[in-house]
Scaffold this motif. Structure first.
Motif, PDB file in Angstrom:
ATOM      1  N   HIS A 193      -1.039   6.887  22.135  1.00  0.00           N
ATOM      2  CA  HIS A 193      -0.756   7.829  21.056  1.00  0.00           C
ATOM      3  C   HIS A 193      -2.039   8.539  20.631  1.00  0.00           C
ATOM      4  O   HIS A 193      -3.036   8.529  21.372  1.00  0.00           O
ATOM      5  CB  HIS A 193      -0.087   7.112  19.875  1.00  0.00           C
ATOM      6  N   GLU A 245       5.071  12.069  17.968  1.00  0.00           N
ATOM      7  CA  GLU A 245       4.639  11.736  16.619  1.00  0.00           C
ATOM      8  C   GLU A 245       4.863  12.866  15.622  1.00  0.00           C
ATOM      9  O   GLU A 245       4.464  12.749  14.457  1.00  0.00           O
ATOM     10  CB  GLU A 245       3.169  11.313  16.642  1.00  0.00           C
ATOM     11  N   ASN A 402       5.470   5.465  17.472  1.00  0.00           N
ATOM     12  CA  ASN A 402       4.358   5.509  16.523  1.00  0.00           C
ATOM     13  C   ASN A 402       4.587   6.594  15.463  1.00  0.00           C
ATOM     14  O   ASN A 402       4.894   7.739  15.780  1.00  0.00           O
ATOM     15  CB  ASN A 402       3.049   5.797  17.282  1.00  0.00           C
TER      16      ASN A 402
END
Length: 629
Positions: A193, A245, A402
């Protein structure tokens, strides 16, 4: 020595992953063999500042950005340097402010040669170089500080005194690069991420800046970045460029990813194939389509709401030879706001974008954008040029991603220049961490899902028997349509409600460019369930009858019309949160209905958004137009 062997072992593991998962990434055994000898070598080479200054004169908008950067630098002249003051466990706001200041001051000096900017930047660099450390326990802080100091060191290299150069170089080495080799801190190397993208970028800037003095170490760091960052790139952009995200973290992870690629291309003459990672060059389309006609983003997950000038989009527009990616950016450039000065990488807007012919930027033509990946989304609109156009953003995905929320099946809706269906977005992390909230555990029973804004009770989606969504469930966009009379997307949400109901499908459509339809089809298990259909809105809601709600805000009206054979109870719910650690949510409410669906049965529910009380006939989701995605 132990640290070096540990790092080499980790690099070998990462290399194996990169060879398997990143076919476009090239080997970087002799990563810095072609490095430019002279400074500056990061982003803007020696002499290129004059080309930039000449280009600025071609459009008043560029001249305005340039002038405002200089004006901001003049304000910085009298301010003291940043201090090492942490907020909770983070030094990040100080690292970011240092990056903002040093990047702008260095830009100001290079484009004007005025000594005042050089001296003020040097003062900032020496101040942070004197910090005891850059807070390696939260390594983003180190990464951004290293990037800040590397840009200043590289861009001002020839003008800094020998003494200052040594102090600054040693800080880059001891407080930036060396901690990144310590296994206590370098978790980012295997992350999938934004930490991977940001930390590799920051430390690589440091390595490239001091490469002539530390060639072996610089080679090691660049090689590590080339082998590590595909982990995040493949996870984040494949196959369509939908960043898992969300809006704000796209601006973070992707911007630093581009900074890394751009720095490599300038300093080394290659990005080792990173820009060809699957889906990466498509991701600007994701961000472009994420913005509604109100100028507000589809802000699912831990995200902000408002769009600002985004240097990274200009890099993508040039790379893709697609000026239409800058349609909304062009309007922001023409505005009067100086909010962009808070963007810590704003000089990159001119570095990457100043060659753009703003007159060549035309509106996009496609009205539907669909992306899969860990957080699939569908965005659709009736117009790119009408600020009163209808815009719908539809979110699938998984709470396990995430920075994700339990928002699978949620949507936002713009029409008449207003946002009717909204998302709260993020809550400040420190406000939760300071109260001891276990925020970063995404397990089903984690305290994370008790935070009001993060669970499905606070989103425009479905709730069964007052239960949370399945944290490990996943939904994709199954079919979609870009037909002019029915823009649509459908998602099977069943995994997200596993063991609560047998199946759940939701479709969202813009019909005849006038109506928005949300259709849900539910099949139950062996027990009846109570379902809550939930809408989060900032509008005032007035229940007119057993199937109709009038929404109003800022003198505009929108009707929400429910059509179903089931018996429903329309009601409102407060958005006042239950815990002292939750942030307030003023001027918002939930509106929707509750119903009981019998065991072993099927039921369908249509919800229309319309400027009148009329609603067109609809069909089962199986009969909607659509393409397999």
């Amino acid at each position: 020595m132990k640290k070096i062997f540990a790092c080499l072992f980790l690099l070998a593991a990462v290399s194996g992953f990169a060879q398997q998962s990143a076919p476009h990434a090239q080997q970087a055994t002799n990563a810095i063999q072609s490095i430019r000898k002279a400074h500056p070598r990061l982003l803007l080479l020696k002499g290129e500042e004059q080309i930039l200054v000449n280009q600025i004169k071609k459009h008043a908008e560029w001249g305005n950005v340039h002038a405002q950067i200089l004006g901001e630098c003049d304000k910085l002249l009298g301010l003291p340097p940043v201090e090492r003051i942490k907020i909770g466990r983070r030094l990040l706001d100080k690292s970011r402010e240092c990056l903002r200041r040093v990047f702008m001051l260095s830009y100001a000096y290079r484009t004007t040669k005025e000594d005042k900017y050089l001296k003020r930047a040097e003062k900032e660099l020496l101040a942070v170089a004197a910090f005891e450390d850059w807070n390696p326990t939260h390594f983003l802080d180190v990464a951004e500080m290293t990037m800040a100091v590397a840009i200043g060191y590289d861009w001002l290299f020839d003008q800094l005194s020998a003494e200052s150069r040594k102090i600054i170089k040693d800080a880059i080495l001891k407080k930036g690069i060396e901690p990144s080799l310590d296994s206590k801190y370098n978790y980012f190397v295997t992350a999938e991420h934004n930490w991977n993208q940001v930390c590799n970028a920051g430390i690589s800037f440091g390595a490239l800046a001091i490469a002539e003095d530390e060639p072996a170490l610089a080679n090691q760091i660049i090689k590590r970045a080339v082998e590590s960052v595909p982990r995040a790139m493949i996870k984040s952009y494949k196959p369509d460029g939908a960043y898992p995200e969300g809006f704000s973290y796209w601006g973070y992870g992707t911007s630093f990813n581009v900074l890394l690629i751009s720095a490599m291309q300038k300093a080394l003459g290659t990005d080792f194939g990173l820009s060809q990672s699957p889906g990466f060059l498509k991701t600007a389309g994701f961000l472009e389509n994420l913005i509604g006609p109100t100028g507000m983003a589809h802000n699912w997950g831990d995200s902000g709401l408002r769009e600002g000038l985004n240097p990274t989009l200009f890099w993508f527009a040039e790379k893709n030879k697609k000026p239409s990616l800058l349609w909304s950016q062009k309007k922001l450039l023409a505005g009067t706001s100086d909010e962009f000065l808070r963007n810590r990488i704003i000089p990159a807007l001119l570095v990457w974008g100043v060659k753009t012919d703003l007159d060549a930027i035309k509106p996009p033509t496609k009205k539907v954008w669909v992306g899969q990946g860990p957080s699939p989304v569908a965005m659709m609109r009736t117009s790119w040029t009408d600020q009163n156009a209808i815009f719908v953003g539809f979110k699938a995905g998984s709470p396990a991603v995430n920075h994700a929320h339990m928002d699978v099946g949620s949507f936002v809706l713009d029409a008449q220049g207003e946002r009717w269906a909204m998302d709260f977005g993020m809550q400040d992390y420190n406000s939760l961490e300071a109260k001891g909230v276990d925020l970063w555990n995404a397990a089903q029973n984690s305290q994370r899902w008790q935070v009001f804004r993060l669970n499905n009770f606070a989103h425009s989606t479905l709730i069964f028997n007052s239960q949370l969504q399945n944290a490990k469930g996943y939904a994709q966009i199954d079919t979609w349509s870009d037909q002019g009379d029915q823009l649509a997307a459908i998602s099977d949400l069943s995994q997200v409600y596993e063991n609560q109901v047998k199946s759940v499908k939701r479709g969202i459509s813009i019909i005849q460019e006038k109506f928005v339809l949300v259709r849900d089809e539910i099949a139950t298990l062996e027990k009846p369930v109570t379902m809550r259909w939930n809408l989060l809105t900032a509008a005032n809601a007035r229940i007119i009858d057993e199937k109709t709600v009038e929404l109003s805000q800022n003198g505009k009206k929108m009707f929400l019309i429910f059509d179903t054979n089931a018996k429903i109870n329309i009601q409102t719910w407060s958005t006042e949160p239950p815990h002292d650690y939750d942030t307030p949510n003023p001027n918002t409410q939930f509106i929707g209905f509750e119903t009981t669906i019998p065991a072993n049965s099927e039921a369908s529910f249509n919800a229309y958004f319309s400027t009148s009380t009329d609603a067109p006939a609809t069909k089962p989701l199986a009969d909607w137009p659509g393409k397999l995605k």
